[in-house]
Enzyme design. Structure first.
Site, PDB file in Angstrom:
ATOM      1  N   ASP A 181      58.004  65.043  78.305  1.00  0.00           N
ATOM      2  CA  ASP A 181      56.895  65.377  77.416  1.00  0.00           C
ATOM      3  C   ASP A 181      57.427  66.610  76.706  1.00  0.00           C
ATOM      4  O   ASP A 181      57.477  67.692  77.293  1.00  0.00           O
ATOM      5  CB  ASP A 181      55.620  65.712  78.198  1.00  0.00           C
ATOM      6  CG  ASP A 181      54.476  66.052  77.255  1.00  0.00           C
ATOM      7  OD1 ASP A 181      54.714  66.767  76.268  1.00  0.00           O
ATOM      8  OD2 ASP A 181      53.352  65.601  77.491  1.00  0.00           O
ATOM      9  N   HIS A 182      57.855  66.453  75.467  1.00  0.00           N
ATOM     10  CA  HIS A 182      58.635  67.543  74.868  1.00  0.00           C
ATOM     11  C   HIS A 182      57.830  68.835  74.696  1.00  0.00           C
ATOM     12  O   HIS A 182      58.408  69.900  74.546  1.00  0.00           O
ATOM     13  CB  HIS A 182      59.321  67.093  73.565  1.00  0.00           C
ATOM     14  CG  HIS A 182      58.409  67.060  72.377  1.00  0.00           C
ATOM     15  ND1 HIS A 182      57.547  66.042  72.137  1.00  0.00           N
ATOM     16  CD2 HIS A 182      58.230  67.923  71.356  1.00  0.00           C
ATOM     17  CE1 HIS A 182      56.881  66.271  71.024  1.00  0.00           C
ATOM     18  NE2 HIS A 182      57.273  67.424  70.519  1.00  0.00           N
ATOM     19  N   HIS A 217      50.587  65.382  75.723  1.00  0.00           N
ATOM     20  CA  HIS A 217      50.706  66.785  75.298  1.00  0.00           C
ATOM     21  C   HIS A 217      49.439  67.594  75.592  1.00  0.00           C
ATOM     22  O   HIS A 217      49.511  68.696  76.129  1.00  0.00           O
ATOM     23  CB  HIS A 217      51.006  66.876  73.799  1.00  0.00           C
ATOM     24  CG  HIS A 217      52.210  66.068  73.368  1.00  0.00           C
ATOM     25  ND1 HIS A 217      53.322  65.914  74.146  1.00  0.00           N
ATOM     26  CD2 HIS A 217      52.469  65.378  72.225  1.00  0.00           C
ATOM     27  CE1 HIS A 217      54.208  65.158  73.505  1.00  0.00           C
ATOM     28  NE2 HIS A 217      53.713  64.815  72.339  1.00  0.00           N
TER      29      HIS A 217
HETATM   30  C1  BG6 Z   1      55.146  63.256  69.288  1.00  0.00           C
HETATM   31  C2  BG6 Z   1      54.107  62.362  68.676  1.00  0.00           C
HETATM   32  O1  BG6 Z   1      55.129  63.123  70.687  1.00  0.00           O
HETATM   33  O2  BG6 Z   1      54.884  64.608  68.953  1.00  0.00           O
HETATM   34  C3  BG6 Z   1      54.020  62.569  67.178  1.00  0.00           C
HETATM   35  O3  BG6 Z   1      54.433  61.008  68.946  1.00  0.00           O
HETATM   36  C4  BG6 Z   1      53.841  64.022  66.851  1.00  0.00           C
HETATM   37  O4  BG6 Z   1      52.951  61.802  66.653  1.00  0.00           O
HETATM   38  C5  BG6 Z   1      54.892  64.869  67.559  1.00  0.00           C
HETATM   39  O5  BG6 Z   1      53.909  64.216  65.435  1.00  0.00           O
HETATM   40  C6  BG6 Z   1      54.616  66.347  67.365  1.00  0.00           C
HETATM   41  O6  BG6 Z   1      55.643  67.109  67.898  1.00  0.00           O
HETATM   42  P1  BG6 Z   1      55.854  68.614  67.418  1.00  0.00           P
HETATM   43  O7  BG6 Z   1      56.928  69.130  68.309  1.00  0.00           O
HETATM   44  O8  BG6 Z   1      56.236  68.552  65.976  1.00  0.00           O
HETATM   45  O9  BG6 Z   1      54.540  69.314  67.604  1.00  0.00           O
END
Ligand code: BG6
Length: 611
Positions: A299-300, A362
């Site tokens: 989950d980045h 997230h």
């Molecule tokens: C991803 C989603 O996990 O996270 C996307 O699938 C989203 O829809 C993205 O735009 C957002 O990541 P960040 O790091 O730009 O907030």
């Protein structure tokens, strides 16, 4: 549904024995980091110093004897076990001091974590020709390489269905790096150095031969690149291929860790499942091949610097924890606003929507970090045990509660950043009558001693006016208002943690306006990353890939966490399928979402924070 909450997931994990450390590999002396001490990397001159990491320092050959510590003992094995609590404290203290960072050259970097370099390894990237690999994974690997955070004995085996020669694949990757690398321009010499370690392996994921040939190729690479049997399998493919790839790896024994060293890990991208049942099935399939300690679910958001700082803020400071509870906090708001739409991912988004794409992962991860109890240690399972307890304490919603406490929205045409944009239903690959939500807001509660009665309001939306992720902790009013005659209305304290952009933390409090009368007005104290630390934060993927290579799973989600999160989201999606769909589109692109989301707070005398 209720029966599924709190069950021990497909792979119960907390009780797993600690990862059987592969037999130590005799790495070249100059690269072997002293335990807990800076890695004395003798870097080739052309690779630049680690950004965001302290300037490399020559690690002392021996640990310094700690003050007030017992006399150094030659062989640790013979050390007397501590008999009293005091002995134990002294012994721990001495180890802690000995492992403490040594003086550094750059005072601005003082106190930052000293990075370790992972073991030699082969990084096997499935889905190497895809968007995620090009935009995120390879740029992160490049950044780790140029800052000496990868071992010299490292190779990337890019696996994809399409035919490529090594050269053609490398040049395609170089183009993506030129577009997406965090640091520009891409240094040619550094790239050449890394490119020489990238090989392309063509194969269909359904074909057994793909894995057999991969296995043989990896054996050869162990010989030629010195990767020593250590392999990380990174699945950056369509989610539908995850189980198939894992099974393929298992059939040829690529999951087996060797007695003489050689660890095996698998990194799985999100989304992990489509609902609770599919997540359970996927966990089970993965569990047939890999043990939970070998599995790293991404989950980045957990790799974002500001998200990691949440833990430091809460547990590295003494003054916040005593007020971090229902006695002092009125409510919590977690907002993820995106100004972008679905960016050409219409087909994917039609299947997911905001609840699956964000709420299940997230948003619930952010909530669990805000609400968790302090873990006893920062070991992966200690941390994840506490996070999962929070998710388990969120009551499952009934259909009536979903109707009352969850709002869905879909954007129509509008204006974002002074440009006209299409509505969701006009996006490519989207059904013109689509009922998929691009916005979700929910009022959740956590039924435990700390949080009982404190609402957590979560919202996420595409095509909102700006990009901003924020966690706002709204404190209660003072119990007795002494300054009610103040010309301005003093508001209760607020702590806003800005996750992105303008990363930082703001505390709002009342202050007396200079003058003869007593006028109290709100002022803020602001901390911003940019000005406090003159270094760039790493991208979340750099942090997560490095951690996976180091074998640290703290920032990855465990099987039970993923399942518990689905068991919050599933009842919402099920209830929606039975309820009348709101009159979509119900918010204009470039606005803050549907009115119903404002009502969610307004009916309790609250409002969303203006970000
Ligand atoms: C991803 C989603 O996990 O996270 C996307 O699938 C989203 O829809 C993205 O735009 C957002 O990541 P960040 O790091 O730009 O907030």
């Amino acid at each position: 549904m209720a029966a599924t909450r709190g069950r021990p997931g497909a792979s119960a994990t907390a009780k797993e024995p600690a990862e059987a450390a592969p037999a130590p590999v005799a790495a070249p002396a100059k690269r072997e980091p002293a335990e807990g001490a800076p890695a004395p990397v003798a870097a080739p001159a052309k690779r630049e110093p680690a950004e965001g990491a302290p300037a490399p320092v020559a690690a002392p050959a021996k640990e310094e004897p700690a003050e007030a510590a017992p006399a150094p003992v030659a062989a640790p094995a013979k050390r007397e076990p501590p008999r009293t609590m005091r002995d134990l404290r002294l012994a721990t203290e001495s180890r802690r001091r000995a492992a403490a960072p040594k003086p550094m050259e750059n005072p601005l970097r003082e106190g930052l974590r000293l990075e370790r370099v992972p073991d030699p390894a082969a990084f096997v990237l499935f889905g190497a020709t895809g968007d995620l690999a090009h935009r995120k994974v390879i740029p992160a690997l490049f950044q780790l390489w140029r800052t000496h955070l990868l071992p010299h004995e490292f190779t990337i085996v890019a696996v994809g269905r399409r035919p490529y020669t090594d050269e053609a694949f490398r040049s395609e990757i170089k183009e993506s790096l030129d577009a997406f690398s965090r640091v520009q321009p891409v240094d040619q010499e550094t790239w050449d150095d890394l490119a020489s370690r990238i090989v392309y392996h063509q194969g269909d994921f359904a074909d057994n031969g793909t894995y057999q040939r991969l296995s043989e190729r990896l054996e050869q690479l162990d010989e030629t690149c010195g990767t020593r049997g250590n392999r990380i399998f990174y699945l950056a493919t369509q989610p539908s291929a995850f189980a198939e790839i894992v099974a393929g790896l298992g059939r040829v024994g690529l999951d087996h860790e060797r007695r003489d060293g050689g660890w095996r890990r698998v990194v799985i991208e999100k989304p992990f499942g489509h609902d609770l049942d599919s997540a359970v099935v996927l966990n089970r399939e993965v569990g047939k091949v890999f043990r939970e300690r070998q599995v790293y679910r991404i989950d980045h958001y957990l790799g974002k610097e500001t998200v990691r700082n949440l833990l430091v803020f809460r547990f590295g400071n003494g003054i916040f924890e005593p007020i971090w509870n229902r006695r002092h906090i009125d409510h919590v708001q977690i907002t993820v606003a995106e100004s972008i739409g679905i960016e050409g991912r219409g087909a994917f988004y039609e299947e997911t929507g905001a609840s699956r794409d964000f709420l299940q992962n997230h948003l619930l991860q952010l909530l669990s970090l805000v609400a968790m109890e302090p873990p006893a240690t920062f070991e992966a399972d200690a941390l994840r045990d506490e996070k999962v307890k929070v998710i388990r304490a969120i009551p499952e919603m009934t259909r009536e509660q979903v109707a009352h406490d969850v709002v869905r929205g879909q954007y129509g045409p509008g204006w974002v950043s002074a440009k006209p944009v299409k509505g969701y239903r006009e996006e490519p690959s989207v059904n013109p009558a689509s009922e998929t939500e691009t916005y979700v807001a929910a009022r959740l509660t956590i039924d435990d001693w700390r949080w009982s009665g404190v609402p957590f309001y979560l919202r996420m939306g595409k095509r909102l006016p700006k990009r901003a992720t924020e966690i706002a902790i709204q404190f209660k009013e003072v119990p007795h208002q002494l300054f009610k005659d103040s010309a301005s209305d003093p508001e209760p304290n607020l702590l806003a943690m800005r996750i992105q952009p303008d990363e930082g933390i703001m505390l709002r409090f009342g202050a007396k306006v200079p003058g003869l009368g007593v006028d109290v007005r709100n002022v803020t104290m602001d901390f911003t990353y940019g000005s406090a630390f003159s270094v760039d934060s790493p991208d979340a993927y750099e942090t997560l890939i490095l951690d996976a290579l180091l074998g640290d799973a703290s920032l990855f989600t465990r099987a039970d966490e993923v399942e518990e999160a689905w068991s919050i989201v599933d009842p919402i999606i099920e209830a929606w399928s039975e309820q009348t769909v709101p009159d979509f589109p119900n918010y204009e692109a470039g606005t803050w979402g549907p009115e119903a989301a404002d009502d969610l707070l307004a009916r309790e005398g609250r409002r969303w924070r203006r970000i």
